[in-house]
Scaffold this motif. Structure first.
Motif, short mmCIF file in Angstrom:
data_model
loop_
_atom_site.label_atom_id
_atom_site.label_comp_id
_atom_site.label_asym_id
_atom_site.label_seq_id
_atom_site.Cartn_x
_atom_site.Cartn_y
_atom_site.Cartn_z
N LEU A 157 0.86 -1.18 0.00
CA LEU A 157 0.00 0.00 0.00
C LEU A 157 0.89 1.23 0.00
CD1 LEU A 157 -2.01 -2.22 1.20
CD2 LEU A 157 -3.15 -0.30 2.31
N THR A 158 0.74 2.05 -1.03
CA THR A 158 1.59 3.24 -1.17
C THR A 158 0.72 4.48 -1.06
OG1 THR A 158 3.00 1.99 -2.70
CG2 THR A 158 3.28 4.38 -2.64
N VAL A 159 0.95 5.27 -0.01
CA VAL A 159 0.13 6.47 0.24
C VAL A 159 0.87 7.69 -0.28
CG1 VAL A 159 -1.13 7.81 1.95
CG2 VAL A 159 -0.78 5.35 2.30
N SER A 160 0.31 8.33 -1.29
CA SER A 160 0.88 9.56 -1.85
C SER A 160 -0.20 10.63 -1.85
CB SER A 160 1.39 9.30 -3.27
OG SER A 160 0.29 9.07 -4.16
N SER A 161 0.06 11.72 -2.56
CA SER A 161 -0.94 12.79 -2.68
C SER A 161 -1.64 12.71 -4.03
CB SER A 161 -0.27 14.16 -2.52
OG SER A 161 0.59 14.41 -3.61
N LEU A 199 2.75 -1.43 4.27
CA LEU A 199 2.19 -0.07 4.15
C LEU A 199 3.33 0.93 4.19
CD1 LEU A 199 -0.18 2.00 4.25
CD2 LEU A 199 -0.16 1.73 6.74
N VAL A 200 3.41 1.81 3.18
CA VAL A 200 4.46 2.83 3.11
C VAL A 200 3.79 4.20 3.02
CG1 VAL A 200 6.47 3.68 1.84
CG2 VAL A 200 6.00 1.22 1.90
N TYR A 201 4.18 5.09 3.93
CA TYR A 201 3.56 6.43 3.97
C TYR A 201 4.49 7.41 4.67
CZ TYR A 201 2.51 5.48 8.90
OH TYR A 201 2.61 5.20 10.24
N ASN A 202 4.16 8.70 4.59
CA ASN A 202 4.90 9.75 5.29
C ASN A 202 4.19 10.07 6.59
OD1 ASN A 202 7.21 10.56 3.71
ND2 ASN A 202 5.81 11.40 2.19
N GLU A 203 4.93 9.99 7.68
CA GLU A 203 4.38 10.35 8.99
C GLU A 203 4.64 11.83 9.26
OE1 GLU A 203 4.59 8.02 13.05
OE2 GLU A 203 6.34 9.36 12.88
N PHE A 204 3.65 12.52 9.78
CA PHE A 204 3.79 13.95 10.07
C PHE A 204 4.53 14.15 11.39
CE2 PHE A 204 2.17 17.75 12.26
CZ PHE A 204 2.53 18.72 11.34
N LYS A 205 5.62 14.92 11.35
CA LYS A 205 6.34 15.29 12.56
C LYS A 205 6.15 16.76 12.86
CE LYS A 205 10.85 15.13 14.84
NZ LYS A 205 12.29 14.76 14.72
N ASN A 206 6.47 17.61 11.90
CA ASN A 206 6.20 19.03 12.00
C ASN A 206 6.06 19.59 10.59
OD1 ASN A 206 8.92 19.68 11.07
ND2 ASN A 206 9.59 19.16 13.14
N GLN A 258 8.89 15.33 7.50
CA GLN A 258 8.06 14.13 7.36
C GLN A 258 8.96 12.91 7.49
OE1 GLN A 258 8.03 16.24 4.26
NE2 GLN A 258 6.84 17.64 5.52
N ILE A 259 8.49 11.89 8.18
CA ILE A 259 9.27 10.67 8.41
C ILE A 259 8.66 9.54 7.59
CG2 ILE A 259 10.12 9.03 10.12
CD1 ILE A 259 9.75 11.24 12.23
N LEU A 260 9.46 8.92 6.74
CA LEU A 260 8.98 7.81 5.93
C LEU A 260 8.82 6.57 6.80
CD1 LEU A 260 8.30 6.94 3.00
CD2 LEU A 260 10.65 6.10 2.84
N ARG A 261 7.63 5.98 6.78
CA ARG A 261 7.33 4.80 7.60
C ARG A 261 6.98 3.61 6.72
NH1 ARG A 261 9.58 5.73 12.44
NH2 ARG A 261 8.69 7.56 13.51
N THR A 262 7.46 2.44 7.11
CA THR A 262 7.09 1.18 6.47
C THR A 262 6.59 0.24 7.55
OG1 THR A 262 8.77 1.46 4.75
CG2 THR A 262 7.88 -0.75 5.06
#
Length: 296
Positions: free
Chosen positions: A81-85, A175-182, A186-190
């Motif tokens: 699962l690839t989460v983009s915009s 699942l691969v997505y960008n986690e919001f930090k500030n 953004q932190i890439l998460r798998t």
């Protein structure tokens, strides 16, 4: 020296672009506040649900009565699962996700990839376009979710994934997505969605396992909690990605506005130099003509 009309046209064009980027920055900032509030409110619930599920399922998932959510099979077909915009103009937000997926395939699933057994489920139009152009197998596509993102939409994605895993279409789901930090980070998460596995205990860490009284049975509770937990995990990833996207777009548009301002300074300086040179040239021509008349 550049033509005065050309420089003036460029100044007008850059000023127009600067107004657009400034407006886009303000829109992204407004959306960021809302999306940041949603993910901030969601995280404690998701973390608590995962903690409860961990305590409930440690024995269940490692025992003889494993349910199908935890069935570890030979990893023949992989779903990512690839989460983009859905839209661009957000800096390296989408690029980081695509690179993360490619790196994941190269490091863990290179053999399956050579056999064509790595499948992408794109969430967001940019992921679908990127992997579609590279002739990778896509299964489904979820676009335009982030304008009105709800838990029901995440549940549909979760049901799709769980049904495919249960039917044996895929042996593992990542699942691969960008986690919001500030705003700027953004932190890439798998994360592994399926099969569900209990986290490995940390050496030296104290045990926080709670002794529950089960009503109905432990297995029934776990089997009801696991699908809900997976849907919450997907929903949290979508909220994180949405907030990260708005932060990335706000940062990108702020930088674009600053760059437009710097370019305007250079163009105005060039325009003034060209104008001064043109005036000086005209004065020299007038003086030269007057001197010619005197000599005559």
């Amino acid at each position: 020296m550049p033509n005065l009309k050309e420089v003036k046209n460029r100044i007008t064009s850059v000023m127009s672009t600067q107004q657009i980027t400034k407006a886009m920055k303000m829109v992204a900032a407004a959306k960021l506040r809302k999306s940041q509030e949603r993910i901030t409110q969601m995280r404690p619930y998701a973390q608590k649900l995962n903690a409860i599920l961990k305590n409930l399922s440690e024995a269940q998932l490692s025992g003889d009565n494993d349910n199908w959510y935890s069935q570890v099979r030979e990893e023949k077909r992989i779903l990512i699962l690839t989460v983009s915009s859905d839209r661009g103009l957000c800096g390296s937000f989408n690029t980081n996700v695509m690179k993360g997926v490619i790196r994941l395939i190269q490091e863990k699933y290179e053999e399956q990839s050579r056999k064509g057994n790595v499948v992408i489920l794109p969430i967001g139009r940019k992921a679908a376009e990127f992997f579609g152009k590279r002739n990778m197998e896509l299964v489904g596509q979820y676009s335009n979710l982030f304008s009105t993102l709800t838990f029901e939409q995440a549940s549909l994605v979760g049901e799709h994934v769980m049904n495919a895993f249960r039917e044996g279409k895929f042996d593992k789901v990542e699942l691969v997505y960008n986690e919001f930090k500030n705003v700027a980070t953004q932190i890439l998460r798998t994360e592994q969605l399926l099969p569900v596995v209990s986290p490995e205990p940390v050496v030296g860490a104290s045990s926080n396992q709670v002794d529950y009284i089960y009503q109905p049975s432990q297995q029934e509770i776990v089997e009801a909690l696991i699908p809900n937990s997976l849907k919450v995990q997907i929903f949290k990833a979508l909220l994180d990605s949405n907030a990260a996207e708005n932060g990335a777009r706000m940062t990108a548009m702020d930088k674009a506005t600053e760059n437009a301002g710097e370019l305007l300074k250079e163009l105005k300086l060039s325009y003034n130099r060209s104008r001064q040179a043109a005036i000086t040239k005209e004065i020299l021509e007038i003086v030269g003509g007057a001197e010619a008349l005197k000599s005559a």
